[in-house]
Motif scaffolding. Structure first.
Motif, PDB file in Angstrom:
ATOM      1  N   GLN A 269       0.819  -1.214   0.000  1.00 36.73           N
ATOM      2  CA  GLN A 269       0.000   0.000   0.000  1.00 36.73           C
ATOM      3  C   GLN A 269       0.856   1.269   0.000  1.00 36.73           C
ATOM      4  O   GLN A 269       0.484   2.273  -0.607  1.00 36.73           O
ATOM      5  N   GLY A 270       1.994   1.220   0.698  1.00 39.07           N
ATOM      6  CA  GLY A 270       2.777   2.441   0.877  1.00 39.07           C
ATOM      7  C   GLY A 270       4.115   2.459   0.181  1.00 39.07           C
ATOM      8  O   GLY A 270       4.952   3.336   0.467  1.00 39.07           O
ATOM      9  N   PHE A 271       4.341   1.526  -0.751  1.00 41.28           N
ATOM     10  CA  PHE A 271       5.685   1.418  -1.327  1.00 41.28           C
ATOM     11  C   PHE A 271       6.040   2.618  -2.208  1.00 41.28           C
ATOM     12  O   PHE A 271       7.214   2.985  -2.313  1.00 41.28           O
ATOM     13  N   ASP A 272       5.072   3.236  -2.841  1.00 40.80           N
ATOM     14  CA  ASP A 272       5.369   4.411  -3.672  1.00 40.80           C
ATOM     15  C   ASP A 272       6.012   5.514  -2.836  1.00 40.80           C
ATOM     16  O   ASP A 272       6.978   6.165  -3.265  1.00 40.80           O
ATOM     17  N   ALA A 273       5.486   5.729  -1.624  1.00 39.12           N
ATOM     18  CA  ALA A 273       6.050   6.759  -0.738  1.00 39.12           C
ATOM     19  C   ALA A 273       7.447   6.369  -0.273  1.00 39.12           C
ATOM     20  O   ALA A 273       8.349   7.220  -0.164  1.00 39.12           O
ATOM     21  N   ILE A 274       7.644   5.078  -0.008  1.00 44.67           N
ATOM     22  CA  ILE A 274       8.963   4.588   0.405  1.00 44.67           C
ATOM     23  C   ILE A 274       9.979   4.797  -0.718  1.00 44.67           C
ATOM     24  O   ILE A 274      11.087   5.295  -0.500  1.00 44.67           O
ATOM     25  N   LYS A 275       9.610   4.405  -1.929  1.00 40.10           N
ATOM     26  CA  LYS A 275      10.519   4.497  -3.074  1.00 40.10           C
ATOM     27  C   LYS A 275      10.856   5.947  -3.394  1.00 40.10           C
ATOM     28  O   LYS A 275      11.969   6.271  -3.822  1.00 40.10           O
ATOM     29  N   LYS A 276       9.899   6.839  -3.174  1.00 40.09           N
ATOM     30  CA  LYS A 276      10.127   8.262  -3.434  1.00 40.09           C
ATOM     31  C   LYS A 276      11.169   8.831  -2.473  1.00 40.09           C
ATOM     32  O   LYS A 276      11.978   9.688  -2.846  1.00 40.09           O
ATOM     33  N   LYS A 277      11.158   8.337  -1.243  1.00 42.97           N
ATOM     34  CA  LYS A 277      12.086   8.842  -0.235  1.00 42.97           C
ATOM     35  C   LYS A 277      13.408   8.091  -0.227  1.00 42.97           C
ATOM     36  O   LYS A 277      14.469   8.676   0.002  1.00 42.97           O
ATOM     37  N   TYR A 278      13.359   6.770  -0.491  1.00 37.72           N
ATOM     38  CA  TYR A 278      14.568   5.932  -0.450  1.00 37.72           C
ATOM     39  C   TYR A 278      14.689   5.150  -1.764  1.00 37.72           C
ATOM     40  O   TYR A 278      14.151   4.055  -1.890  1.00 37.72           O
ATOM     41  N   GLU A 279      15.405   5.704  -2.733  1.00 34.82           N
ATOM     42  CA  GLU A 279      15.462   5.111  -4.063  1.00 34.82           C
ATOM     43  C   GLU A 279      16.102   3.725  -4.090  1.00 34.82           C
ATOM     44  O   GLU A 279      15.777   2.901  -4.942  1.00 34.82           O
ATOM     45  N   ASN A 280      17.037   3.482  -3.178  1.00 29.58           N
ATOM     46  CA  ASN A 280      17.772   2.206  -3.216  1.00 29.58           C
ATOM     47  C   ASN A 280      17.094   1.085  -2.425  1.00 29.58           C
ATOM     48  O   ASN A 280      17.618  -0.029  -2.341  1.00 29.58           O
TER      49      ASN A 280
ATOM     50  N   LEU B  16      17.886  10.212  25.589  1.00 29.35           N
ATOM     51  CA  LEU B  16      19.169   9.743  25.066  1.00 29.35           C
ATOM     52  C   LEU B  16      19.830  10.921  24.364  1.00 29.35           C
ATOM     53  O   LEU B  16      19.335  11.402  23.343  1.00 29.35           O
ATOM     54  N   ILE B  17      20.943  11.374  24.905  1.00 30.48           N
ATOM     55  CA  ILE B  17      21.523  12.661  24.511  1.00 30.48           C
ATOM     56  C   ILE B  17      22.894  12.477  23.882  1.00 30.48           C
ATOM     57  O   ILE B  17      23.673  11.610  24.290  1.00 30.48           O
ATOM     58  N   GLY B  18      23.206  13.311  22.891  1.00 30.18           N
ATOM     59  CA  GLY B  18      24.542  13.326  22.301  1.00 30.18           C
ATOM     60  C   GLY B  18      24.494  13.134  20.790  1.00 30.18           C
ATOM     61  O   GLY B  18      23.461  13.294  20.151  1.00 30.18           O
ATOM     62  N   ASP B  19      25.642  12.786  20.202  1.00 31.06           N
ATOM     63  CA  ASP B  19      25.735  12.585  18.753  1.00 31.06           C
ATOM     64  C   ASP B  19      25.242  11.193  18.388  1.00 31.06           C
ATOM     65  O   ASP B  19      25.947  10.410  17.741  1.00 31.06           O
ATOM     66  N   ILE B  20      24.039  10.894  18.806  1.00 32.69           N
ATOM     67  CA  ILE B  20      23.458   9.572  18.603  1.00 32.69           C
ATOM     68  C   ILE B  20      22.738   9.537  17.261  1.00 32.69           C
ATOM     69  O   ILE B  20      22.217  10.562  16.794  1.00 32.69           O
ATOM     70  N   TRP B  21      22.733   8.377  16.618  1.00 33.89           N
ATOM     71  CA  TRP B  21      22.031   8.250  15.345  1.00 33.89           C
ATOM     72  C   TRP B  21      21.295   6.914  15.304  1.00 33.89           C
ATOM     73  O   TRP B  21      21.620   5.982  16.038  1.00 33.89           O
ATOM     74  N   GLY B  22      20.294   6.868  14.449  1.00 33.75           N
ATOM     75  CA  GLY B  22      19.533   5.641  14.262  1.00 33.75           C
ATOM     76  C   GLY B  22      18.968   5.623  12.855  1.00 33.75           C
ATOM     77  O   GLY B  22      19.464   6.317  11.959  1.00 33.75           O
ATOM     78  N   TYR B  23      17.910   4.842  12.655  1.00 30.57           N
ATOM     79  CA  TYR B  23      17.256   4.758  11.347  1.00 30.57           C
ATOM     80  C   TYR B  23      15.789   5.160  11.494  1.00 30.57           C
ATOM     81  O   TYR B  23      15.089   4.656  12.375  1.00 30.57           O
ATOM     82  N   ASP B  24      15.349   6.061  10.630  1.00 25.67           N
ATOM     83  CA  ASP B  24      13.960   6.487  10.625  1.00 25.67           C
ATOM     84  C   ASP B  24      13.142   5.426   9.880  1.00 25.67           C
ATOM     85  O   ASP B  24      13.206   5.322   8.657  1.00 25.67           O
ATOM     86  N   ILE B  25      12.361   4.637  10.620  1.00 24.51           N
ATOM     87  CA  ILE B  25      11.607   3.546   9.984  1.00 24.51           C
ATOM     88  C   ILE B  25      10.098   3.791  10.039  1.00 24.51           C
ATOM     89  O   ILE B  25       9.307   2.855   9.961  1.00 24.51           O
ATOM     90  N   GLU B  26       9.718   5.064  10.129  1.00 27.99           N
ATOM     91  CA  GLU B  26       8.293   5.391  10.219  1.00 27.99           C
ATOM     92  C   GLU B  26       7.502   4.825   9.034  1.00 27.99           C
ATOM     93  O   GLU B  26       6.407   4.276   9.204  1.00 27.99           O
ATOM     94  N   LEU B  27       8.026   4.934   7.810  1.00 29.65           N
ATOM     95  CA  LEU B  27       7.296   4.481   6.628  1.00 29.65           C
ATOM     96  C   LEU B  27       7.168   2.962   6.564  1.00 29.65           C
ATOM     97  O   LEU B  27       6.324   2.433   5.836  1.00 29.65           O
ATOM     98  N   PHE B  28       7.999   2.256   7.322  1.00 25.73           N
ATOM     99  CA  PHE B  28       7.995   0.795   7.316  1.00 25.73           C
ATOM    100  C   PHE B  28       7.262   0.220   8.524  1.00 25.73           C
ATOM    101  O   PHE B  28       7.024  -0.981   8.600  1.00 25.73           O
ATOM    102  N   ASN B  29       6.965   1.091   9.490  1.00 24.54           N
ATOM    103  CA  ASN B  29       6.423   0.627  10.762  1.00 24.54           C
ATOM    104  C   ASN B  29       4.983   0.147  10.598  1.00 24.54           C
ATOM    105  O   ASN B  29       4.135   0.870  10.079  1.00 24.54           O
ATOM    106  N   PHE B  30       4.717  -1.068  11.054  1.00 25.30           N
ATOM    107  CA  PHE B  30       3.399  -1.668  10.889  1.00 25.30           C
ATOM    108  C   PHE B  30       2.308  -0.851  11.572  1.00 25.30           C
ATOM    109  O   PHE B  30       1.170  -0.829  11.135  1.00 25.30           O
ATOM    110  N   PHE B  31       2.676  -0.153  12.662  1.00 28.90           N
ATOM    111  CA  PHE B  31       1.698   0.626  13.419  1.00 28.90           C
ATOM    112  C   PHE B  31       1.800   2.122  13.131  1.00 28.90           C
ATOM    113  O   PHE B  31       1.247   2.929  13.863  1.00 28.90           O
ATOM    114  N   ASN B  32       2.546   2.488  12.083  1.00 27.89           N
ATOM    115  CA  ASN B  32       2.675   3.891  11.677  1.00 27.89           C
ATOM    116  C   ASN B  32       3.242   4.771  12.786  1.00 27.89           C
ATOM    117  O   ASN B  32       2.882   5.941  12.915  1.00 27.89           O
TER     118      ASN B  32
END
Length: 253
Positions: free
Chosen positions: A70-81, A221-237
């Motif tokens: 259902q949401g792959f078009d939005a995913i592909k638009k944001k993450y081409e690879n 959680l403070i500092g130069d921390i990084w992660g992955y934004d998985i909102e578009l993939f999250n089953f519960f949005n």
């Protein structure tokens, strides 16, 4: 409570680290397992019978397909690879299984925090391989204000006197999150996860009365921390920023 992100180069290759088990993944480089094979492996680590395993695998695959298609078009638009298979894999981590206690994220993290780390990594090696490979196609997400929020639905141990078996959250102590860690940039959303329904006997003893309470602990959680934004993939949005395993922090206040 605040935890400052901590990294020290000489500690990156510590004995317990996933980096020590890279040899486990070498067999998968030329012939990566499918999501179905990977899910079969992690459910097998829970000593379930084949019928139950097949039920759980089919349930998660169907849920991921419905969500991502259902949401792959939005995913592909944001993450081409990102391929559709990558999207299924990332989504599968966030899915609640038809039997919640056997959801893939639960089994994955149970093995990652196991006392026998090598056995734990072996148990979920196929899934861990494809999941990290798909996640690492996403750009690293650095929060603008250098803070992420994480909650636990229990009260943490704050006193060395109260608990000798676990390292308490006292200022200066280092804490390592051995599994994948779900966080958010939104403290209000994090707060909502603290809701807990408790049932009490009604005053007239005719039945039970449901009361919703909030209990637990929220970490900044403070500092130069990084992660992955998985909102578009999250089953519960959910607006989820996922951290890789073995992130180390220092308790600051």
């Amino acid at each position: 409570m605040s935890l400052n992100f901590y990294i020290k180069e000489e500690e990156n290759e510590r004995e317990e680290s996933i980096n020590r088990y890279k040899y486990i993944f070498r067999n998968y480089e030329k012939n990566p397992p499918s999501l179905s094979e990977a899910l079969n492996q992690i459910f097998s680590s829970s000593n379930l019978n084949s019928k139950k395993i097949n039920e759980l695998v089919e349930d998660i695959l169907n849920k991921c397909k419905g969500k991502i298609d259902q949401g792959f078009d939005a995913i592909k638009k944001k993450y081409e690879n990102i391929t559709k298979e990558d999207a299924y894999i990332i989504c599968s981590y966030t899915c609640e299984s038809v039997d919640r206690k056997y959801s893939s994220y639960r089994i994955l993290n149970q093995n990652l925090v196991s006392n026998n780390r090598q056995t734990g990594v072996n148990n979920i090696s196929k899934y861990l391989f494809i999941f990290l490979k798909s996640l690492r196609k996403l750009p690293r997400y650095y929060p603008e204000k250098k803070v992420l929020y994480r909650c636990l639905t229990c009260q943490v141990n704050l006193s060395e006197e109260n608990n000798k078996n676990t390292l308490p959250y006292v200022i200066g102590n280092k804490k390592t999150f051995w599994g994948f860690t779900s966080t958010s940039t939104d403290p209000k959303m994090t707060y909502s996860f603290l809701e807990k329904e408790i049932y009490f006997k009604s005053n007239d003893n005719t039945g039970k009365e449901k009361v919703t309470m909030k209990t637990g602990t929220i970490f900044s959680l403070i500092g130069d921390i990084w992660g992955y934004d998985i909102e578009l993939f999250n089953f519960f949005n959910e607006k989820e920023i996922l951290l890789e395993p073995e992130r180390k922090f220092i308790v600051s206040n």
